[in-house]
Design a protein around this motif. Structure first.
Motif: not given
Length: 118
Positions: A99-118
């Protein structure tokens, strides 16, 4: 809870990511300031997931992703990019980024990306 390696050449970005990831309940097991260090730390720490900045000195994020994938085909890597790096993002996804996340980050987007990747 995932063990995560953060890779970014900007110390403040690593700090920001570490803060978000820790608050989300994950453990940051290491930090790397460029792709070369990230590859070495991946081999040493074998984290569940890596956050990888795209633009870094010595070895960029896509190069580091390819090296990590050679070492561990099942490595889970989320790319972090600034706006306007779409070409690099496409190359990273083709090289096996989850996945990729674009700066600036939000914790919601990071959480979503982690759930998808893990």
């Amino acid at each position: 809870m995932a063990k995560i390696l953060i890779t970014d050449d900007a110390a403040f970005m690593r700090m920001q990511l570490k803060d978000i990831l820790t608050k989300l309940g994950h453990e940051v097991v290491g930090e790397a300031e460029n792709g070369q260090v990230s590859v070495a730390k991946y081999q040493e720490l074998q984290p569940d997931l890596v956050t990888m900045d795209i633009t870094m000195p010595e070895l960029d994020g896509v190069g580091a992703l390819k090296e990590i994938k050679k070492f561990d085909a099942h490595a889970k890597v989320i790319m972090c990019s600034a706006m306007g790096q779409q070409g690099m993002v496409v190359e990273a996804i083709q090289a096996g980024a989850k996945d990729f996340i674009v700066k600036p980050f939000t914790s919601e987007r990071i959480d979503e990306a982690l759930k998808k990747a893990l």
